[in-house]
Structure formats: structure tokens, C-alpha cells
Motif scaffolding. Structure first.
Motif, short mmCIF file in Angstrom:
data_model
loop_
_atom_site.label_atom_id
_atom_site.label_comp_id
_atom_site.label_asym_id
_atom_site.label_seq_id
_atom_site.Cartn_x
_atom_site.Cartn_y
_atom_site.Cartn_z
N THR A 33 0.68 -1.31 -0.11
CA THR A 33 -0.02 0.12 -0.17
C THR A 33 0.94 1.03 -0.11
OG1 THR A 33 -1.62 1.08 1.26
CG2 THR A 33 -0.10 -0.06 2.39
N PRO A 34 0.24 2.23 -0.59
CA PRO A 34 1.12 3.59 -0.57
C PRO A 34 0.50 4.47 0.61
CG PRO A 34 -0.79 3.86 -2.18
CD PRO A 34 -0.72 2.44 -1.68
N PRO A 278 3.08 2.11 12.89
CA PRO A 278 3.98 1.41 13.66
C PRO A 278 4.73 0.31 12.86
CG PRO A 278 1.64 0.74 13.77
CD PRO A 278 1.54 2.29 13.23
N THR A 279 4.08 0.48 11.51
CA THR A 279 5.25 -0.55 10.74
C THR A 279 5.50 0.18 9.30
OG1 THR A 279 3.22 -1.27 9.37
CG2 THR A 279 3.79 -2.39 11.38
N PRO A 280 6.50 -0.17 8.60
CA PRO A 280 6.45 0.25 7.00
C PRO A 280 5.26 -0.12 6.49
CG PRO A 280 8.49 -0.87 7.81
CD PRO A 280 7.31 -1.07 8.85
N ALA A 281 5.39 0.09 5.05
CA ALA A 281 4.06 -0.28 4.18
C ALA A 281 3.82 -1.63 4.20
CB ALA A 281 4.34 0.27 2.80
N PHE A 282 2.70 -2.01 4.46
CA PHE A 282 2.19 -3.50 4.33
C PHE A 282 1.71 -3.69 3.04
CE2 PHE A 282 -1.13 -0.73 6.35
CZ PHE A 282 -2.11 -1.28 5.52
N PRO A 283 1.62 -5.24 2.90
CA PRO A 283 1.02 -5.80 1.95
C PRO A 283 -0.52 -5.38 1.44
CG PRO A 283 2.30 -7.18 2.65
CD PRO A 283 2.24 -6.32 3.68
N HIS A 284 -0.97 -5.16 0.15
CA HIS A 284 -2.26 -5.04 -0.24
C HIS A 284 -3.10 -6.11 0.64
CE1 HIS A 284 -1.40 -1.86 -3.13
NE2 HIS A 284 -0.76 -2.93 -3.90
N ASP A 285 -4.20 -5.53 1.24
CA ASP A 285 -5.22 -6.32 1.88
C ASP A 285 -6.55 -5.79 1.66
OD1 ASP A 285 -6.81 -8.08 3.66
OD2 ASP A 285 -5.50 -7.65 5.21
N HIS A 286 -7.19 -6.32 0.90
CA HIS A 286 -8.55 -5.67 0.40
C HIS A 286 -9.89 -6.31 0.98
CE1 HIS A 286 -6.58 -3.74 -2.98
NE2 HIS A 286 -6.15 -3.29 -2.26
N THR A 287 -9.65 -7.45 2.03
CA THR A 287 -10.60 -7.99 2.72
C THR A 287 -11.51 -7.08 3.47
OG1 THR A 287 -9.11 -8.68 4.64
CG2 THR A 287 -9.32 -10.28 2.97
N ARG A 288 -12.50 -7.63 4.32
CA ARG A 288 -13.51 -6.75 4.96
C ARG A 288 -12.52 -6.16 6.11
NH1 ARG A 288 -17.63 -7.17 9.04
NH2 ARG A 288 -17.03 -9.32 9.62
#
Length: 368
Positions: A33-34, A278-288
């Protein structure tokens, strides 16, 4: 591809995707994610598509994209930048006063932030501007030596990734060598957990107005099932969705008390340095969203625990500049959040610029 969308659904996510324009990718890693809400703005800045951008911030939406994409952003003091005209299409273009939300600039340098803020800031000429003029104080110092900085890298309600805490610690060591007076604690430091808990309740109350009837009933059932001892961010958020107007007033009174304490802190320090997220950019997650989890050094947390570091500046209406300070072992950007006293916007931006001059600021993603 990088993607072109600017905002998430409902302006309510730290990701930027929707069914019309698709998904915006982080230019440092297309699988991540950006940020959001203005994730597209941060990605476009980092990719060199534009020189200046704008965004809004109520839950870290200016700070998260800057941190995730390695650019600069500034969350202004509450009501410093007028929000007239920033509503949904076909809504009245009338003067708006903020409660938590602000609008502010994004750029690839602190100097550009300062220029952008000079254009944006000032009372709305249709409201306070009828009788008021803006006279922001100058930066508290013109060089790093002499600055007094309180550093916080741990939050009682949410862990901080080792990479983020490590980058902040490395910055702290470098600043100390240049004459910045570093403190790790202060007797005036307000209760950080209570600050975030109060913020999350009021934030959820803000969004509660847009809940559907079915969703409202489900949230109320969930709130009733909570233990009275559960003071987690997720629990405070659920309670906030269901509070009455009377409860909101009580929470706002708590906010006023905390705001006074935070303002008093800046008699003793010039800036507070802490993570933007709290974290760097995390992977895309388009779940609910309600069922999402965030991995912090492989520890699963509620997705909404990411609100932890947004609280101090937003609840108290304080300025916060986010600036790049390093990268993870895998090359993802890491930023620092620089919080200042009320209307000390020029101090936090100037501090970010001094840090960039000493240690390097924006660098373009290698794939570009």
C-alpha cells in the motif's frame, strides 16, 4: 503499474483502492500500500508525477502515506488551513470548522511544505478572516543545536516494528551528536494510552454518522459484549461508534484536559519525535476491514491498532510533520513524525528540513 487512484472507499483506510479506478501501488514495492487516504498523492509525489500535493488527516491520512512512500507531509494545527470546499460533490461550499480533521500539504522537501503551507494557511475569508489575520510564530531555532526533543518509540497500546524503532533510535543518536538535547521522558508527558483511547472514541463517533442501520446494530451488539476492562484500541473504537451525545461531551471534556497537559509539555520541549505508523508499508489487503489483522514483526494485531501514533497530534490539534529518515533492510521507506506545540507549524517543518539537510531527505524509488 503504479496505479492512478487517489483515495480509498469512503476515505477510511490506510490503503488506496476503489472499484472505479482500481488499486494504487506503492512505488517502492508494487505489492504494498502507498497509504491513505491520499495514497495516490504520496505515490505520485514519490514517482515524480507531481511536485506538490494536498491531503486531509483525521486518522493519520497525511502521515501514513508520507511514511510509506518516503515523502514529506504536514498535518497542520487544527483550523489553520480552511476546509471550505473539501466536502463531497454537491454539498454546500460553506465555511467549516474542524473537530479532529485537518487539510494540509505534501511534497518532496520541507522547503516545499513551508511554501505550500504559506499559501494554504490563514482564516477563511468568509468566516474568521472577516476579523482575524494569521501571524504564525517563526521556528523556535534556526539550527539543530539548541533544539529540545522528546523521543517516544514505544506505545502502550500497540507495539512498534523493530525497523521503525531502530530508524528512530539511529536518528536520535545522530541528533544528539549535533547538539540536540534529547530526553526520553518528562514529568509533564501526558498519559499516552489515555490520549489514544480518548482520540479513538471521538474518531469512531465521527464516523458513526455514516453507519448503515444493520452495521450500527451489529456494532452495538459487539460493544455490549466487551469487557469493562478491555481498553484496547479496537474496544475503544467499538465503544466510540455507540456513544451517546452525553458520552461524547464527557469524552470531549477529557480531551480538553489532555490538550492542556500536552500544551504544557511544549514549555519544556520544542518537538516530540515518534513513529508516524507502527510499521513500514504493508502488503495490499482488500478483505473486510473489520476482520483484517496487521503483522507487526510477525505478531498479529487488530488492523485498527495503526491508530496508535495518530492520537497525540490529532486529539490535541497539534501540528505534525512527517519526514523520511531511513529504509528497512528490504528498502521500504521509514519516516519520523515531528509533533510541535500549538501553531508551531513552522518549527516542525523547519526541523524536518534541518534533518533532511544533515542526513538526506527524499530519494526516488529505485525502480523509477
Amino acid at each position: 503499474m503504479l496505479g492512478t487512484t487517489n483515495v480509498p472507499i469512503g476515505l477510511a483506510d490506510w490503503q488506496s483502492y476503489n472499484e472505479i479506478y482500481g488499486t494504487t501501488n506503492n512505488p517502492w514495492d508494487l505489492g504494498r500500500t502507498p497509504g491513505g487516504s491520499p495514497g495516490g498523492a504520496a505515490a505520485a509525489l514519490a514517482a515524480g508525477f507531481v511536485s506538490l500535493e494536498l491531503g486531509s488527516d483525521i486518522g493519520g491520512s497525511l502521515r501514513a502515506p508520507a511514511h510509506f512512500c518516503g515523502v514529506f507531509s504536514h498535518k497542520p494545527t487544527l483550523d489553520l488551513v480552511p476546509q471550505r470546499g473539501a466536502g463531497p460533490p454537491q454539498t454546500p461550499v460553506a465555511p467549516v470548522r474542524g473537530d479532529l480533521a485537518v487539510a494540509g500539504p505534501m511534497a518532496r522537501s520541507a522547503a516545499d511544505l513551508m511554501l505550500e503551507l504559506a499559501v494554504l494557511a490563514g482564516p477563511d475569508e468568509l468566516a474568521e478572516g472577516v476579523g482575524y489575520q494569521l501571524a504564525l510564530p517563526p521556528p523556535r531555532h534556526d539550527r539543530l543545536a539548541g533544539f529540545r526533543a522528546l523521543v517516544m518509540d514505544a506505545h502502550p497500546l500497540c507495539p512498534t516494528a523493530a525497523s521503525v524503532a531502530g530508524a528512530l533510535d539511529e536518528l536520535t543518536e545522530r541528533l544528539a551528536k549535533l547538539g540536540v538535547h534529547i530526553v526520553r521522558d518528562s514529568p509533564k508527558l501526558p498519559d499516552l494510552a489515555l490520549t489514544t483511547q480518548t482520540y479513538v472514541e471521538l474518531l469512531a463517533a465521527f464516523f458513526a454518522a455514516d453507519l448503515t442501520t444493520d452495521r450500527r446494530e451489529a456494532v452495538m451488539a459487539g460493544a455490549r459484549s466487551l469487557s469493562a476492562d478491555d481498553k484496547s484500541i479496537a474496544a475503544c473504537r467499538m465503544r466510540g461508534f455507540t456513544i451517546s451525545h452525553g458520552d461524547w461531551i464527557l469524552a470531549s471534556r477529557q480531551r480538553a484536559t489532555l490538550r492542556g497537559c500536552w500544551l504544557a509539555l511544549f514549555d519544556d520541549v520544542d518537538v516530540v519525535l515518534c513513529p508516524a505508523m507502527p510499521t513500514p508499508a504493508f502488503p495490499h489487503d482488500h478483505t473486510r476491514m473489520a476482520t483484517r489483522e496487521l503483522a507487526i514483526d510477525e505478531r498479529k494485531r487488530s488492523y485498527f491498532d495503526q491508530l496508535a501514533w495518530a492520537g497525540p497530534a490529532t486529539l490535541n490539534g497539534l501540528p505534525a510533520t512527517t519526514a523520511p529518515i531511513g529504509r528497512t533492510d528490504t528498502g521500504l521507506p521509514i519516516g519520523v513524525q515531528i509533533i510541535g506545540g500549538f501553531l508551531d507549524d513552522r518549527t516542525t517543518i523547519a526541523f524536518a528540513g534541518m534533518v533532511a539537510r544533515e542526513f538526506g531527505g527524499f530519494t526516488p524509488p529505485p525502480m523509477l
